[in-house]
Design an enzyme around this catalytic site. Structure first.
Site, short mmCIF file in Angstrom:
data_model
loop_
_atom_site.label_atom_id
_atom_site.label_comp_id
_atom_site.label_asym_id
_atom_site.label_seq_id
_atom_site.Cartn_x
_atom_site.Cartn_y
_atom_site.Cartn_z
N VAL A 15 8.57 43.02 50.16
CA VAL A 15 8.37 43.58 51.50
C VAL A 15 7.08 43.04 52.13
O VAL A 15 7.08 42.56 53.28
CB VAL A 15 8.33 45.12 51.46
CG1 VAL A 15 8.09 45.69 52.85
CG2 VAL A 15 9.63 45.67 50.88
N LYS A 203 14.50 59.76 48.12
CA LYS A 203 14.82 59.68 49.55
C LYS A 203 15.38 61.00 50.06
O LYS A 203 15.07 61.44 51.17
CB LYS A 203 15.81 58.54 49.79
CG LYS A 203 15.19 57.16 49.51
CD LYS A 203 16.28 56.11 49.41
CE LYS A 203 15.70 54.73 49.16
NZ LYS A 203 16.73 53.74 48.81
N1 NAP Z 1 12.26 45.80 48.15
C1 NAP Z 1 12.91 46.54 49.02
O1 NAP Z 1 14.00 46.19 49.48
C2 NAP Z 1 12.34 47.85 49.49
C3 NAP Z 1 13.03 48.63 50.42
C4 NAP Z 1 12.46 49.84 50.88
C5 NAP Z 1 11.24 50.24 50.40
N2 NAP Z 1 10.60 49.47 49.46
C6 NAP Z 1 9.32 49.95 48.96
O2 NAP Z 1 8.31 49.01 49.30
C7 NAP Z 1 7.30 49.01 48.31
C8 NAP Z 1 7.11 47.57 47.81
O3 NAP Z 1 8.31 47.10 47.25
P1 NAP Z 1 8.52 45.55 46.92
O4 NAP Z 1 9.96 45.40 46.60
O5 NAP Z 1 7.90 44.71 47.98
O6 NAP Z 1 7.66 45.42 45.58
P2 NAP Z 1 7.20 44.09 44.83
O7 NAP Z 1 8.01 42.93 45.27
O8 NAP Z 1 7.12 44.42 43.38
O9 NAP Z 1 5.71 43.87 45.38
C9 NAP Z 1 4.64 44.68 45.01
C10 NAP Z 1 3.35 44.01 45.46
O10 NAP Z 1 2.27 44.86 45.14
C11 NAP Z 1 1.25 44.12 44.49
N3 NAP Z 1 0.53 44.99 43.59
C12 NAP Z 1 1.00 45.65 42.51
N4 NAP Z 1 0.03 46.35 41.92
C13 NAP Z 1 -1.08 46.13 42.64
C14 NAP Z 1 -2.42 46.55 42.55
N5 NAP Z 1 -2.82 47.37 41.56
N6 NAP Z 1 -3.32 46.13 43.47
C15 NAP Z 1 -2.93 45.30 44.47
N7 NAP Z 1 -1.68 44.85 44.60
C16 NAP Z 1 -0.76 45.26 43.70
C17 NAP Z 1 1.97 43.02 43.76
O11 NAP Z 1 1.04 41.96 43.53
P3 NAP Z 1 1.50 40.60 42.79
O12 NAP Z 1 2.44 39.95 43.75
O13 NAP Z 1 0.24 39.84 42.61
O14 NAP Z 1 2.16 41.03 41.51
C18 NAP Z 1 3.06 42.68 44.76
O15 NAP Z 1 2.62 41.74 45.69
C19 NAP Z 1 7.77 50.00 47.23
O16 NAP Z 1 7.18 51.26 47.49
C20 NAP Z 1 9.26 50.08 47.45
O17 NAP Z 1 9.81 51.30 47.02
C21 NAP Z 1 11.11 48.30 49.01
#
Ligand code: NAP
Length: 429
Positions: A15, A203
């Site tokens: 995201v 949700k």
């Molecule tokens: N993916 C979807 O379709 C979707 C849909 C609706 C809502 N969401 C929500 O959006 C949020 C993010 O989801 P995502 O799918 O984008 O997750 P993701 O791809 O796993 O990305 C998480 C990001 O957070 C960073 N991160 C993790 N721990 C950290 C820390 N301690 N300090 C700083 N940065 C940190 C990671 O860094 P690195 O890249 O360096 O590992 C990564 O860039 C979640 O709450 C999820 O529930 C996601």
């Protein structure tokens, strides 16, 4: 034009990378809409070396998220890290400095939304936390603020919808459909949060809290996943003109004094609008007193769709900051309690393997009647010495149905209770 609104981005994954891309690519339009440029002040990540799906000035990247969110020049903090910690501590630190917050974190909001709302001094927006791109939080919180919501019924998890849709359209088993979903990237390597209903439950808690102006947490939600749904359940539903969906259901009790919040697989008639929601799409059906029935449909996940919802929130909170105002805060005045699952009233589809001999139907019917569960339809199929009896009930409480099923299991003539599934969505309007 006002002076730039500075945005700190926490997370640059699926995201976050799309939020960063859109902030850069649509900078001129966003500035015109907000009345001030939106400037990316920094991007916090875990690993600096990771390849990103966005072209970023390397100077923006940092692993010190705490320093970023407390920087005096930052106005808006966008949290797309996910999980409980460090997301909660970072949001609280930002709130203490008066920053506006945008988050997509359903897990955190459903577990501890109360702490965040209590600490909030500016805006806390979270449209992306429920059903990705689909506008739901704002319609419930603002557009329907003058109405009385009776029920929210939705498909809010794309992974499980994809699996159930495959089972329905191809006759595949749960395991095969899950493997296909994983190979296509619709399900994660560890699919527990999706298939066991945790994601949908978070949700449901958020939706129920907003729809009914009450505090609801994930722990209040009755949750059943889809691992127990068999190919024969799907076939049986199909034979009766139903389809099985994992539903999140938030509803007022008949007396209006409490609410039920649950996530479980259920049969819905093929004529119901939610039955046509295929593949990984999401849709939420809202029933309100004056508005009537509304349906919200679209992409419930994915980087760009979710980033669209995040960007909408960034624009909203930036406008509020410039106007020196803030959006609606948490509304929990109704303070309705969440009733136990046993008090939920719905219909049921019960499939029994029974001995094929005279009197069986009467004995089974007597067990339903003993617990005040009235039968709407019965279908029987003979299979040699055995028969399958499929019953659909009228509305009854979950407690009465559970007692009936326990009683049926005790009967000699019942060889097995093959499946019990709730039936939703075909009550009279
Ligand atoms: N993916 C979807 O379709 C979707 C849909 C609706 C809502 N969401 C929500 O959006 C949020 C993010 O989801 P995502 O799918 O984008 O997750 P993701 O791809 O796993 O990305 C998480 C990001 O957070 C960073 N991160 C993790 N721990 C950290 C820390 N301690 N300090 C700083 N940065 C940190 C990671 O860094 P690195 O890249 O360096 O590992 C990564 O860039 C979640 O709450 C999820 O529930 C996601």
């Amino acid at each position: 034009m006002s002076k730039p609104v500075k945005v700190a981005l926490l997370g640059c994954g699926v995201v976050g990378s799309q939020v960063a891309r859109l902030l850069q690519e649509q900078a001129d339009d966003l500035a015109a809409r907000v009345g001030a440029p939106l400037e990316l002040a920094g991007v916090a990540v875990r690993k600096m070396s990771r390849k990103r799906d966005v072209d970023l000035d390397p100077e923006l990247l940092t692993t010190d998220a705490h320093a970023l969110v407390t920087r005096p020049d930052v106005d808006v903090v966008v949290e797309v890290i996910g999980g409980i910690e460090p997301a909660r501590a970072l949001i609280l630190a930002a709130m203490a400095e008066g920053k506006s917050i945008v988050s997509a974190n359903k897990a955190l909001l459903a577990e501890d939304g109360a702490t965040l709302h209590a600490a909030n001094r500016a805006d806390l927006y979270f449209e992306a936390a429920v059903a990705g791109a689909i506008p739901l939080i704002r319609p419930l919180r603002e557009s329907l603020a003058g109405d009385r919501v009776h029920r929210v019924l939705g498909i809010v998890n794309g992974t499980t919808n994809y699996i159930l849709d495959k089972m329905d359209s191809t006759g595949a088993s749960f395991t095969d459909a899950l493997e296909e979903a994983q190979s296509l990237g619709y399900a994660e390597a560890d699919p527990t949060a999706d298939i066991e209903g945790f994601d949908a439950a978070a949700k449901a808690a958020i939706l129920a809290g907003i729809a009914f102006h009450s505090r609801v947490t994930a722990a209040d939600v009755h949750r059943e996943g889809i691992t127990g749904v068999s190919a024969s359940d799907v076939a049986s539903a199909k034979a009766m003109g139903y389809v099985i969906k994992l539903l999140a259901i938030c509803a007022r009790s008949d007396d209006g004094r409490s609410i039920g919040v649950r996530v479980h697989p259920a049969m819905i008639p093929r004529s119901h609008p939610l039955a046509g929601v295929r593949e990984a799409y999401n849709a939420v059906f809202v029933e309100a007193e004056s508005a009537g029935r509304l349906m919200f449909y679209g992409a419930g996940a994915g980087g760009a769709p979710t980033a669209s919802a995040v960007l909408g929130d960034i624009v909203a909170v930036a406008r509020n900051r410039i106007a020196g105002t803030r959006g609606p805060s948490e509304s929990v005045y109704a303070d309705l309690s969440v009733h136990p699952m046993g008090e939920t009233v719905t219909r049921y589809h019960v499939s029994l393997d029974v001995a094929d001999k005279p009197g069986v139907l009467a004995t089974v019917a007597e067990m339903f009647s003993r617990h005040d569960v009235s039968i709407q339809t019965v279908r029987q199929e003979g299979r040699g010495d055995d028969a399958q009896l499929v019953l659909v009930t009228h509305r009854a409480s979950d407690a009465a149905l559970s007692a009936t099923v326990e009683g049926l299991r005790e009967l000699d003539i019942v060889r097995a209770v093959a499946s019990v599934m709730r039936v939703e969505g075909d009550e009279a309007p």
